[in-house]
Structures are given as structure tokens and as C-alpha cells.
Scaffold this active site. Structure first.
Site, PDB file in Angstrom:
ATOM      1  N   LYS A  22      25.975  25.943  63.557  1.00 23.00           N
ATOM      2  CA  LYS A  22      27.320  25.735  62.985  1.00 23.00           C
ATOM      3  C   LYS A  22      27.237  24.852  61.743  1.00 23.00           C
ATOM      4  CE  LYS A  22      30.109  22.402  64.835  1.00 23.00           C
ATOM      5  NZ  LYS A  22      30.590  21.374  63.905  1.00 23.00           N
ATOM      6  N   ASN A  23      26.577  23.708  61.867  1.00 27.22           N
ATOM      7  CA  ASN A  23      26.628  22.749  60.766  1.00 27.22           C
ATOM      8  C   ASN A  23      25.800  23.163  59.562  1.00 27.22           C
ATOM      9  OD1 ASN A  23      28.458  21.271  62.161  1.00 27.22           O
ATOM     10  ND2 ASN A  23      27.028  19.677  62.840  1.00 27.22           N
ATOM     11  N   ARG A 101      36.854  18.906  59.133  1.00 28.03           N
ATOM     12  CA  ARG A 101      36.424  17.982  58.094  1.00 28.03           C
ATOM     13  C   ARG A 101      35.420  18.602  57.125  1.00 28.03           C
ATOM     14  NH1 ARG A 101      36.937  12.868  58.150  1.00 28.03           N
ATOM     15  NH2 ARG A 101      34.968  12.889  57.043  1.00 28.03           N
ATOM     16  N   CYS A 125      39.126  11.107  62.462  1.00 29.63           N
ATOM     17  CA  CYS A 125      39.191  12.033  63.596  1.00 29.63           C
ATOM     18  C   CYS A 125      38.811  11.269  64.842  1.00 29.63           C
ATOM     19  CB  CYS A 125      38.320  13.251  63.373  1.00 29.63           C
ATOM     20  SG  CYS A 125      36.578  12.914  63.531  1.00 29.63           S
ATOM     21  N   ARG A 130      35.571   8.016  59.364  1.00 27.31           N
ATOM     22  CA  ARG A 130      34.868   9.010  58.563  1.00 27.31           C
ATOM     23  C   ARG A 130      35.392   9.135  57.119  1.00 27.31           C
ATOM     24  NH1 ARG A 130      33.736  14.186  62.305  1.00 27.31           N
ATOM     25  NH2 ARG A 130      31.995  14.405  60.873  1.00 27.31           N
ATOM     26  N   VAL A 132      35.186   9.449  52.927  1.00 25.39           N
ATOM     27  CA  VAL A 132      34.340  10.293  52.061  1.00 25.39           C
ATOM     28  C   VAL A 132      33.992   9.560  50.759  1.00 25.39           C
ATOM     29  CG1 VAL A 132      35.011  12.556  52.990  1.00 25.39           C
ATOM     30  CG2 VAL A 132      36.384  11.523  51.175  1.00 25.39           C
ATOM     31  N   LEU A 134      31.441   7.953  49.846  1.00 27.63           N
ATOM     32  CA  LEU A 134      30.080   8.155  49.329  1.00 27.63           C
ATOM     33  C   LEU A 134      29.936   9.520  48.646  1.00 27.63           C
ATOM     34  CD1 LEU A 134      28.106   6.583  52.324  1.00 27.63           C
ATOM     35  CD2 LEU A 134      28.834   5.482  50.187  1.00 27.63           C
ATOM     36  N   ASP A 315      25.184  13.906  67.755  1.00 28.97           N
ATOM     37  CA  ASP A 315      25.848  15.089  68.318  1.00 28.97           C
ATOM     38  C   ASP A 315      25.292  15.465  69.694  1.00 28.97           C
ATOM     39  OD1 ASP A 315      27.335  15.145  66.019  1.00 28.97           O
ATOM     40  OD2 ASP A 315      26.396  16.925  65.158  1.00 28.97           O
ATOM     41  N   ILE A 337      25.931   5.826  64.652  1.00 30.57           N
ATOM     42  CA  ILE A 337      26.435   6.627  63.524  1.00 30.57           C
ATOM     43  C   ILE A 337      27.957   6.555  63.414  1.00 30.57           C
ATOM     44  CG2 ILE A 337      26.431   8.911  62.417  1.00 30.57           C
ATOM     45  CD1 ILE A 337      23.609   7.781  62.732  1.00 30.57           C
ATOM     46  N   ARG A 407      35.088  25.621  68.783  1.00 29.76           N
ATOM     47  CA  ARG A 407      34.634  25.268  67.432  1.00 29.76           C
ATOM     48  C   ARG A 407      33.117  25.362  67.336  1.00 29.76           C
ATOM     49  NH1 ARG A 407      35.359  19.637  65.799  1.00 29.76           N
ATOM     50  NH2 ARG A 407      34.068  20.480  64.173  1.00 29.76           N
TER      51      ARG A 407
HETATM   52  C1  LIG Z   1      29.897  19.581  59.723  1.00 32.74           C
HETATM   53  C2  LIG Z   1      28.756  18.650  59.940  1.00 32.74           C
HETATM   54  O1  LIG Z   1      27.658  18.888  59.479  1.00 32.74           O
HETATM   55  N1  LIG Z   1      28.995  17.596  60.704  1.00 32.74           N
HETATM   56  C3  LIG Z   1      27.920  16.678  61.029  1.00 32.74           C
HETATM   57  C4  LIG Z   1      27.763  15.691  59.902  1.00 32.74           C
HETATM   58  O2  LIG Z   1      29.011  15.028  59.728  1.00 32.74           O
HETATM   59  P1  LIG Z   1      29.279  14.169  58.398  1.00 32.74           P
HETATM   60  O3  LIG Z   1      28.612  14.830  57.256  1.00 32.74           O
HETATM   61  O4  LIG Z   1      30.743  13.934  58.346  1.00 32.74           O
HETATM   62  O5  LIG Z   1      28.543  12.824  58.785  1.00 32.74           O
HETATM   63  P2  LIG Z   1      27.888  11.736  57.803  1.00 32.74           P
HETATM   64  O6  LIG Z   1      26.406  11.820  57.936  1.00 32.74           O
HETATM   65  O7  LIG Z   1      28.476  11.858  56.457  1.00 32.74           O
HETATM   66  O8  LIG Z   1      28.407  10.382  58.470  1.00 32.74           O
HETATM   67  C5  LIG Z   1      27.530   9.350  58.873  1.00 32.74           C
HETATM   68  C6  LIG Z   1      28.251   8.026  58.805  1.00 32.74           C
HETATM   69  O9  LIG Z   1      28.503   7.710  57.436  1.00 32.74           O
HETATM   70  C7  LIG Z   1      29.851   7.370  57.243  1.00 32.74           C
HETATM   71  N2  LIG Z   1      30.267   7.829  55.896  1.00 32.74           N
HETATM   72  C8  LIG Z   1      30.011   9.119  55.516  1.00 32.74           C
HETATM   73  C9  LIG Z   1      30.400   9.572  54.299  1.00 32.74           C
HETATM   74  C10 LIG Z   1      31.063   8.688  53.419  1.00 32.74           C
HETATM   75  O10 LIG Z   1      31.452   9.039  52.300  1.00 32.74           O
HETATM   76  N3  LIG Z   1      31.299   7.413  53.831  1.00 32.74           N
HETATM   77  C11 LIG Z   1      30.915   6.961  55.054  1.00 32.74           C
HETATM   78  O11 LIG Z   1      31.129   5.797  55.397  1.00 32.74           O
HETATM   79  C12 LIG Z   1      30.576   8.130  58.362  1.00 32.74           C
HETATM   80  O12 LIG Z   1      31.850   7.578  58.633  1.00 32.74           O
HETATM   81  C13 LIG Z   1      29.620   7.986  59.511  1.00 32.74           C
HETATM   82  O13 LIG Z   1      29.779   6.744  60.133  1.00 32.74           O
HETATM   83  O14 LIG Z   1      26.744  14.751  60.240  1.00 32.74           O
HETATM   84  C14 LIG Z   1      27.022  13.962  61.407  1.00 32.74           C
HETATM   85  C15 LIG Z   1      25.890  12.968  61.597  1.00 32.74           C
HETATM   86  O15 LIG Z   1      24.723  13.603  61.921  1.00 32.74           O
HETATM   87  C16 LIG Z   1      27.214  14.883  62.605  1.00 32.74           C
HETATM   88  O16 LIG Z   1      27.642  14.110  63.710  1.00 32.74           O
HETATM   89  C17 LIG Z   1      28.253  15.951  62.329  1.00 32.74           C
HETATM   90  O17 LIG Z   1      28.256  16.919  63.364  1.00 32.74           O
HETATM   91  C1  LIG Z   2      31.074  16.098  64.789  1.00 28.55           C
HETATM   92  C2  LIG Z   2      30.847  17.403  64.677  1.00 28.55           C
HETATM   93  O1  LIG Z   2      31.456  18.225  63.783  1.00 28.55           O
HETATM   94  P1  LIG Z   2      32.442  17.756  62.561  1.00 28.55           P
HETATM   95  O2  LIG Z   2      31.577  17.000  61.627  1.00 28.55           O
HETATM   96  O3  LIG Z   2      32.913  19.053  62.010  1.00 28.55           O
HETATM   97  O4  LIG Z   2      33.529  16.927  63.186  1.00 28.55           O
HETATM   98  C3  LIG Z   2      29.867  18.077  65.541  1.00 28.55           C
HETATM   99  O5  LIG Z   2      29.433  19.197  65.208  1.00 28.55           O
HETATM  100  O6  LIG Z   2      29.508  17.504  66.598  1.00 28.55           O
END
Ligand SMILES: CC(=O)N[C@H]1[C@@H](OP(=O)(O)OP(=O)(O)OC[C@H]2O[C@@H](n3ccc(=O)[nH]c3=O)[C@H](O)[C@@H]2O)O[C@H](CO)[C@@H](O)[C@@H]1O
Ligand SMILES: C=C(OP(=O)(O)O)C(=O)O
Length: 430
Positions: A22-23, A101, A125, A130, A132, A134, A315, A337, A407
Site C-alpha cells: 500500500k505505502n 494523509r 489523525c 503529523r 508536514v 518538513l 506499523d 515515531i 484501507r
Molecule cells: C502512506 C505512508 O507511507 N505512511 C507511512 C509513512 O507515514 P508518514 O510519511 O506520514 O510518516 P513520516 O515518516 O513522515 O513521520 C515520522 C515522524 O515525523 C514527523 N514529521 C513528519 C513530517 C513532517 O513534515 N514533520 C514531522 O514532524 C511525524 O509527525 C512523525 O512523528 O511513514 C510512517 C513511518 O514509517 C508509517 O507509519 C506510515 O504508514
Molecule cells: C499509518 C499508516 O498509514 P497512513 O500514513 O496513511 O496513516 C499505515 O499504513 O499504518
């Protein structure tokens, strides 16, 4: 609303085919915005999130054709051909972004190809705030100007983005993916330091290279991108889902069963495999994938800390906690995380588990048998941990709010019942 009913206590025996990730699919699909030629993805899973991404891309101007609906055990997945002749709208509206997201992953490609992107801020969520920030800093480092207003991110650049230095202060999977999709069409070279090394990020980088991108250092924490003027079409196969794989490994372990998982990429399973082995699960590679055996095993408590890849995945934390709830002895699970990823704990407690949470750590005291109960969860992996606990519990478990499961898990009930589980979907009206 549909629910899942499970009567637990049956050791799983049989074979489970693993689908596409999925991811990985959710980051590969927006890459179609980067070219006016056709990007064809195969081994695509059939999941609600994929449909949401397809709807989002369609309203940006991507024409799509989906083939090969998997009715043969789910192993081959579907084939999606996407073509974006021109970007017809640069806005990703709130209604679609709030559903998922990963919609924010259109930001980098829209900006790189079109010079402008307007994407709803995803908001928090169930598992954390979470932000964005960065993602946005990375795009600014490539010359974009960013404005936030009325709940939307507006990113603009006059002409092409410019190659630059991106240093992530913290590992971010989505941030790295957006940065890669922006940098690949930038003018000049980009270095992304402290990049995420997750296999899904590597999958994106390999696909971008298949489209004519020039990315080096794939799989390391430093990605070097030589910007190119245009990308072309490609055919690319999505990697197997390592979280689906890990979930069914736990299903075999928690029911003390014996299951072969086929279509697995064993090299991306190392941390999960090692942890399960430490807990007493026997895992061996087979010609088709992995055999996971726990029949007669004495599952022991093992401490785990979630970390960016190649560490233990966040995850998989909820699923592993369900297993530890049935282990002989105690374990400590530390979540590093996401700040709020223990939403499954109160529901596992309702099934008789003994768990206490102290800040980012949960102490789990294993017990011989959980007991079935009606439960529900507020995110995908928490929901599947209820299913896993239900498979091991005595009596009936009803899992509510299963749209989360849809999902991320394709044909979950079919895959489990093929191995002997007593599991069925109760349609909304029953
Ligand atoms: C669709 C997808 O691929 N989702 C995965 C992706 O989520 P996602 O890409 O959202 O996760 P990130 O690796 O970005 O997040 C890691 C950490 O960084 C923080 N952060 C991130 C971005 C930012 O701009 N600022 C910030 O502070 C987040 O809140 C979190 O605490 O990676 C996560 C970590 O392996 C997985 O659990 C999710 O399943
Ligand atoms: C957290 C997950 O997905 P999302 O980043 O889309 O919330 C996930 O796949 O476990």
C-alpha cells in the site's frame, strides 16, 4: 457499517499470498503526474486507499485504466496504466486529503511539473499530530515559495525548481518522497541528507529512475539527485507489502500455527523476522517466501523499540503488542515515531490483556489466553491488532469500524479463513 466476527482459538495452517505494498503504491501513483507519458504500475493492491489516490489523481488530470482484477488469491495484483497529458487542476481538495494523509504526496510532483500546487493541510489523525513542516521546508530549499492560508498549502515556483541541499532534522518517509519527486525535475543537483531508507522510498526512487530520473544512493541516508528536464513513461512493479507480511507472520505466531507466506521480499523483513525469532517463532525461507511456525512454541516476551527502517516498524507495533499479550513473560514496547500510537491498548485490555502505558512505553504482561469481546479501533494497524488478538482469544470477538482494515488489508477474511480461521464479515444490516 460492516463488522468482522471472529471465533478464536484455531491455529492457522496453510498459505497466504502477499499483495503489493500500500505505502509504496501510494507514492508511486503520484509519480504519474511527473510525465505526459504513461506510467504503468503492476502488483497494485486492491484497497480503499488506492481508490482514494486514484480519485485524487483523476481530478488533477490523470487518465487511468485498471486491469487484472485479482481473483486468483490476490498474488498477482492489478495493473494500473496512468497518463497525465496535462495537469488540469493543481488543487488537492480537503474532502480527499482528509480521507487519507498520503494525498499530500501530490504536492512535490504538481509543483515540479506545473509550477504550482494547492493542497489541503492534512491535519492530525488518530496516531499523532503529523505535521508536514518538513515537506514544506524541503520544497523551499528547492526554490518554492510556500503560503498557508484557509487550511491550504500553496506552493509556487517561477519556472523550474532549483537543485539544493535538503537536510532533514528527523527521518520522514513522506517528506523524503515529496522531496525526491520535486528534485527529480529540478534544474541542477540536489542532495537529500538524513533521507528515509524505507523500502517504499527506494521503490519510488527506482521507479523515478526507470522514468529517466537520475537518483543515486538509493537505500542509504544520502540521496543524490541530478535534475532532468523531463521524465518519460515506464512500467514498474510495486514491491510486496512488508507490513501485510509482518501482520500474517504474527497471525501464525499468535495462533501457534504454521503458515507459508508467498510472494514475500524476505530481505526487507529482517527486523520483524529477528524479533519474532527472539520471541520463539521458527521462521525459514522457502522457495516461495517464508514459513512461519509456532505450533508447540513457547512464545517469550521480547522488548521492542520502533525506529525508522531498518529498525522495527511502527506499523507493526500494534500487531506485535497483541502477540506479546499472549507471551510467556513480560515485554516493553517503546514507540518512538508517533506520539499517540497506543490507541489499541484500551481495546486489548477489554480482551483481558495486561498492559500498562508509561509515556512512550507499554509494559505488556503476557497471559495464556485472551478472551473475545466487541472492540473497535481508530486506525489501520490498531484495527488489525484486534483481529489478531481475536484469532487467539477464547470465544467471539466482533471488530467494529472495519473501514480502517479495508484501507490496508486486501481480502483479509478470505486469506485468514483459507488457513482455518473462523472469521466472517457481517454486513451492515446484520
Ligand atoms: C502512506 C505512508 O507511507 N505512511 C507511512 C509513512 O507515514 P508518514 O510519511 O506520514 O510518516 P513520516 O515518516 O513522515 O513521520 C515520522 C515522524 O515525523 C514527523 N514529521 C513528519 C513530517 C513532517 O513534515 N514533520 C514531522 O514532524 C511525524 O509527525 C512523525 O512523528 O511513514 C510512517 C513511518 O514509517 C508509517 O507509519 C506510515 O504508514
Ligand atoms: C499509518 C499508516 O498509514 P497512513 O500514513 O496513511 O496513516 C499505515 O499504513 O499504518
Amino acid at each position: 457499517m460492516d463488522r468482522i466476527r471472529i471465533v478464536g482459538g484455531v491455529p492457522l495452517r496453510g498459505t497466504i499470498p502477499i499483495g503489493g505494498a500500500k505505502n509504496a503504491a501510494l507514492t508511486l501513483m503520484p509519480a504519474a503526474l511527473l510525465t505526459d507519458e504513461t506510467l504503468t504500475l503492476s502488483n497494485l493492491p486492491h484497497l480503499a486507499d488506492i481508490t482514494t489516490m486514484a480519485n485524487l489523481l483523476a481530478q488533477h488530470g490523470v487518465e487511468m485504466e485498471m486491469n487484472g482484477h485479482a481473483e486468483n488469491g490476490g498474488a498477482t495484483g492489478r495493473v494500473l496504466a496512468m497518463r497525465c497529458r496535462e495537469i488540469t487542476s493543481s488543487t488537492a481538495p480537503y474532502d480527499l486529503v482528509r480521507k487519507m494523509r498520503a494525498s499530500v504526496l501530490v504536492l512535490g510532483p504538481l509543483l515540479a511539473r506545473h509550477g504550482e500546487a494547492r493542497v489541503s493541510l492534512p491535519g492530525g489523525c488518530a496516531i499523532g499530530t503529523r505535521p508536514v513542516d518538513l515537506h514544506l521546508k524541503a520544497l523551499e530549499a528547492l526554490g518554492a515559495t510556500i503560503e498557508l492560508s484557509e487550511g491550504y498549502i500553496t506552493a509556487r515556483v517561477a519556472g523550474r525548481l532549483k537543485g539544493g541541499q535538503i537536510v532533514f532534522p528527523q527521518v520522514t518517509v513522506g517528506g523524503t518522497e515529496n522531496a525526491l519527486m520535486a528534485a527529480v525535475l529540478a534544474d541542477g543537483d540536489t542532495v537529500i541528507a538524513n533521507a528515509a531508507q524505507e523500502p517504499e522510498v527506494c521503490d519510488l526512487a527506482h521507479c523515478l529512475n526507470a522514468m529517466g530520473g537520475r537518483i543515486e544512493g538509493i537505500g542509504t541516508s544520502t540521496l543524490r539527485v541530478r535534475g532532468v528536464e523531463r521524465l518519460h513513461g515506464a512500467e514498474y512493479s510495486v514491491i510486496p507489502d512488508r507490513i501485510e507480511t509482518g501482520t500474517y507472520m504474527v497471525a501464525a505466531a499468535i495462533t501457534r500455527g504454521d503458515v507459508e507466506l508467498t510472494g514475500v521480499r524476505t530481505d526487507i523483513m529482517t527486523s520483524v523476522t529477528k524479533t519474532l525469532q527472539e520471541a520463539g517463532v521458527e521462521i525459514e525461507e522457502t522457495a516461495k517466501g517464508l514459513r512461519v511456525r509456532a505450533d508447540g512454541a513457547d512464545i517469550r516476551g521480547v522488548d521492542v523499540m520502533t525506529e525508522p527502517y531498518p529498525g522495527f516498524p511502527t506499523d507493526m507495533q500494534a500487531q506485535f503488542m497483541a502477540l506479546m499479550a499472549t507471551a510467556n513473560g513480560a515485554s516493553m514496547l517503546t514507540e518512538t515515531i508517533f506520539e499517540n500510537r497506543f490507541m489499541h491498548v484500551p481495546e486489548l485490555l477489554r480482551m483481558g490483556a495486561r498492559i500498562t502505558v508509561h509515556g512512550a512505553s507499554a509494559i505488556v504482561r503476557g497471559m495464556p489466553r485472551l478472551s473475545g469481546a466487541p472492540v473497535m479501533a481508530t486506525d489501520l494497524r490498531a484495527s488489525v491488532s484486534m483481529v489478531l488478538a481475536g484469532l487467539a482469544a477464547e470465544g467471539e470477538t466482533i471488530v467494529n469500524r472495519i473501514y480502517h482494515l479495508d484501507r490496508g488489508y486486501e481480502r483479509l477474511e478470505q486469506k485468514l479463513s483459507a488457513c482455518g480461521a473462523h472469521i466472517e464479515r457481517l454486513r451492515g444490516d446484520r
